[in-house]
Design an enzyme around this catalytic site. Structure first.
Site, PDB file in Angstrom:
ATOM      1  N   TYR A 149       0.841  -1.205   0.000  1.00  0.00           N
ATOM      2  CA  TYR A 149       0.000   0.000   0.000  1.00  0.00           C
ATOM      3  C   TYR A 149       0.880   1.260   0.000  1.00  0.00           C
ATOM      4  O   TYR A 149       0.712   2.157  -0.833  1.00  0.00           O
ATOM      5  CB  TYR A 149      -0.937  -0.011   1.214  1.00  0.00           C
ATOM      6  CG  TYR A 149      -1.643   1.302   1.434  1.00  0.00           C
ATOM      7  CD1 TYR A 149      -2.548   1.776   0.482  1.00  0.00           C
ATOM      8  CD2 TYR A 149      -1.410   2.081   2.566  1.00  0.00           C
ATOM      9  CE1 TYR A 149      -3.189   2.989   0.664  1.00  0.00           C
ATOM     10  CE2 TYR A 149      -2.048   3.294   2.749  1.00  0.00           C
ATOM     11  CZ  TYR A 149      -2.943   3.746   1.794  1.00  0.00           C
ATOM     12  OH  TYR A 149      -3.567   4.951   1.965  1.00  0.00           O
ATOM     13  N   LEU A 199      -9.971   1.114  13.662  1.00  0.00           N
ATOM     14  CA  LEU A 199     -10.192   1.027  15.107  1.00  0.00           C
ATOM     15  C   LEU A 199     -11.489   1.716  15.569  1.00  0.00           C
ATOM     16  O   LEU A 199     -12.300   1.089  16.264  1.00  0.00           O
ATOM     17  CB  LEU A 199      -8.974   1.640  15.821  1.00  0.00           C
ATOM     18  CG  LEU A 199      -9.022   1.666  17.326  1.00  0.00           C
ATOM     19  CD1 LEU A 199      -9.132   0.263  17.906  1.00  0.00           C
ATOM     20  CD2 LEU A 199      -7.774   2.379  17.883  1.00  0.00           C
ATOM     21  N   ILE A 216      -7.471  -5.909  20.714  1.00  0.00           N
ATOM     22  CA  ILE A 216      -6.338  -4.976  20.758  1.00  0.00           C
ATOM     23  C   ILE A 216      -5.142  -5.691  20.138  1.00  0.00           C
ATOM     24  O   ILE A 216      -4.633  -6.665  20.704  1.00  0.00           O
ATOM     25  CB  ILE A 216      -6.026  -4.553  22.208  1.00  0.00           C
ATOM     26  CG1 ILE A 216      -7.249  -3.858  22.817  1.00  0.00           C
ATOM     27  CG2 ILE A 216      -4.790  -3.672  22.261  1.00  0.00           C
ATOM     28  CD1 ILE A 216      -7.093  -3.482  24.280  1.00  0.00           C
ATOM     29  N   ASP A 293       2.554  -2.919  12.016  1.00  0.00           N
ATOM     30  CA  ASP A 293       2.108  -1.737  12.764  1.00  0.00           C
ATOM     31  C   ASP A 293       3.288  -1.082  13.475  1.00  0.00           C
ATOM     32  O   ASP A 293       3.876  -1.681  14.380  1.00  0.00           O
ATOM     33  CB  ASP A 293       1.076  -2.137  13.836  1.00  0.00           C
ATOM     34  CG  ASP A 293      -0.346  -2.159  13.313  1.00  0.00           C
ATOM     35  OD1 ASP A 293      -0.632  -1.464  12.321  1.00  0.00           O
ATOM     36  OD2 ASP A 293      -1.177  -2.871  13.904  1.00  0.00           O
TER      37      ASP A 293
HETATM   38  N1  UFG Z   1      -6.339  -1.769  15.907  1.00  0.00           N
HETATM   39  C1  UFG Z   1      -6.672  -2.681  16.891  1.00  0.00           C
HETATM   40  N2  UFG Z   1      -7.786  -3.441  16.703  1.00  0.00           N
HETATM   41  C2  UFG Z   1      -8.587  -3.337  15.606  1.00  0.00           C
HETATM   42  C3  UFG Z   1      -8.227  -2.398  14.600  1.00  0.00           C
HETATM   43  C4  UFG Z   1      -7.100  -1.637  14.798  1.00  0.00           C
HETATM   44  O1  UFG Z   1      -5.977  -2.821  17.904  1.00  0.00           O
HETATM   45  O2  UFG Z   1      -9.578  -4.077  15.480  1.00  0.00           O
HETATM   46  C5  UFG Z   1      -5.131  -0.959  16.100  1.00  0.00           C
HETATM   47  C6  UFG Z   1      -4.120  -1.129  14.980  1.00  0.00           C
HETATM   48  O3  UFG Z   1      -3.293  -2.236  15.238  1.00  0.00           O
HETATM   49  C7  UFG Z   1      -3.390   0.215  15.021  1.00  0.00           C
HETATM   50  C8  UFG Z   1      -4.501   1.200  15.443  1.00  0.00           C
HETATM   51  O4  UFG Z   1      -5.521   0.407  16.030  1.00  0.00           O
HETATM   52  O5  UFG Z   1      -2.422   0.196  16.006  1.00  0.00           O
HETATM   53  C9  UFG Z   1      -5.087   1.957  14.275  1.00  0.00           C
HETATM   54  O6  UFG Z   1      -5.458   1.018  13.277  1.00  0.00           O
HETATM   55  P1  UFG Z   1      -6.377   1.368  12.031  1.00  0.00           P
HETATM   56  O7  UFG Z   1      -6.577   0.097  11.274  1.00  0.00           O
HETATM   57  O8  UFG Z   1      -7.587   2.118  12.469  1.00  0.00           O
HETATM   58  O9  UFG Z   1      -5.489   2.382  11.205  1.00  0.00           O
HETATM   59  P2  UFG Z   1      -4.003   2.184  10.639  1.00  0.00           P
HETATM   60  O10 UFG Z   1      -3.115   3.009  11.518  1.00  0.00           O
HETATM   61  O11 UFG Z   1      -3.611   0.787  10.462  1.00  0.00           O
HETATM   62  O12 UFG Z   1      -4.163   2.716   9.157  1.00  0.00           O
HETATM   63  C10 UFG Z   1      -4.337   4.053   8.846  1.00  0.00           C
HETATM   64  C11 UFG Z   1      -5.023   4.169   7.495  1.00  0.00           C
HETATM   65  C12 UFG Z   1      -4.120   3.623   6.414  1.00  0.00           C
HETATM   66  C13 UFG Z   1      -2.799   4.323   6.495  1.00  0.00           C
HETATM   67  C14 UFG Z   1      -2.206   4.132   7.846  1.00  0.00           C
HETATM   68  C15 UFG Z   1      -0.900   4.813   7.995  1.00  0.00           C
HETATM   69  O13 UFG Z   1      -6.236   3.477   7.501  1.00  0.00           O
HETATM   70  O14 UFG Z   1      -4.722   3.849   5.163  1.00  0.00           O
HETATM   71  O15 UFG Z   1      -3.098   4.682   8.824  1.00  0.00           O
HETATM   72  O16 UFG Z   1      -0.268   4.273   9.112  1.00  0.00           O
HETATM   73  F1  UFG Z   1      -1.952   3.807   5.601  1.00  0.00           F
END
Ligand code: UFG
Length: 330
Positions: A149, A199, A216, A293
């Protein structure tokens, strides 16, 4: 009044951009193949202003050429993309084909039809796994993506940069988003993904009784409470950054800005915020880490603040979550 082509305008962020642009009386053409977008968003947006919807891929060169040659398009806001990091690891080609390949065809159609202005949705995922001493992240932090991505977006950033140098009439700005959250406070458009992976929407689905708990992903990160820290920016503040970027485009120059509020919240803090806002218990269970992550990602917003005087309206997480909760309950 400008005629703006919004790719991905039926999706989460693109629909919020379309809403604001329509409110400002711009004429909007949305191109979306509905792979991650919603006809219901288009229906809601059609009530707000002068909107034309074309259901197709933004990488369909012939259709984009017809569109750009027949209409005076002043600017393209390019949101259409796949954006699930995990999925990109499993299906890299899908990400390169869509996020890089279709974007390149769109850019080719712009160049061939003399449409010279673009605001592009990029991502802080292009920075990869920054070290703790690189936090908060500035725009000159090395871009070393760790997911297809991130690479798929960085490659298009590179193409934009080189095409801008080669074509002094072309102007573009890439905005590297942090974690976009929240919804239009009136709930006219919202955040809907299938499957949902983010999240805040997952926590709110637990509060709604649609899921049993929130998992988590990792509690042993190098952060004060052991859970990952992210910078959550309200979608309306992000769109405000797009409107400013559009105003400050400079021919022959590619500009890049991070968009995040400059404050990090841990996964635990997000869950607690969702509990406060919804009044529901939201059971949380520990789970193993999710691949790729980083411990911490938050922005240094100085560059965009200085250049555009951008200041987020939403600085408290509860206020961001409240807009998403409101939309979910309409
Ligand atoms: N998380 C959990 N449980 C869940 C979902 C998420 O613990 O069910 C945690 C993830 O591990 C992470 C945090 O919550 O630590 C945020 O996760 P998200 O999936 O909400 O968002 P991301 O940080 O993975 O992704 C976002 C955007 C992407 C972008 C990225 C850049 O959605 O498009 O930030 O880091 F690329």
């Amino acid at each position: 009044m400008k005629h703006i082509l919004v790719t991905g305008g039926a999706g989460y962020i693109g629909s919020h951009a379309t809403l604001r642009l329509l409110e400002l009386d711009h004429k909007i053409t949305v191109v979306d193949d509905l792979s991650n977008g919603w006809q219901s968003a288009i229906d809601a947006l059609s009530k707000v202003g002068d909107l034309t919807f074309i259901e197709c891929r933004c990488g369909d060169y012939d259709k984009m050429m017809d569109l750009m040659s027949d209409h005076q398009i002043d600017l393209v806001m390019h949101f259409a993309a796949f954006a699930a990091v995990n999925e990109s690891v499993k299906e890299p080609l899908m990400y390169y084909e869509n996020n890089t390949g279709n974007s390149l065809s769109l850019l080719r159609a712009m160049m061939d039809s003399g449409v010279n202005n673009m605001v592009f949705s990029s991502t802080c995922a292009t920075y990869g796994l920054p070290t703790p001493d690189q936090m908060p992240l500035t725009e000159d932090c090395p871009q070393k993506p760790i997911s297809p991505y991130g690479w798929s977006k960085l490659w298009f950033e590179q193409a934009l940069s080189q095409c801008t140098k080669a074509n002094p009439s072309f102007a573009c700005t890439a905005l590297r988003y942090f974690n976009v959250a929240g919804c239009d406070p009136q709930g006219r458009v919202g955040e809907h993904h299938i499957p949902e992976t983010h999240l805040i929407p997952i926590c709110l689905e637990v509060a709604k009784g649609k899921r049993d708990d929130i998992k988590i992903f990792g509690s042993d990160y190098d952060t004060p409470d052991g859970t990952c820290i992210r910078d959550y920016v309200h979608v309306d503040d992000l769109i405000a950054a797009h409107l400013l970027a559009m105003k400050h485009l400079e021919p022959g120059v590619m500009q890049t800005f991070n968009v995040g509020i400059g404050r990090g919240y841990s996964v635990m803090e997000v869950i607690e915020s969702c509990r406060r806002v919804t009044g529901h218990a939201i059971p949380a269970v520990s789970h193993e880490r999710r691949q790729g992550d980083p411990d911490m990602l938050y922005n240094d917003p100085s560059k965009i603040q200085k250049a555009f005087n951008w200041k987020p309206k939403y600085e408290e997480l509860d206020a961001i979550v409240a807009t998403a909760w409101h939309e979910m309950n309409l």
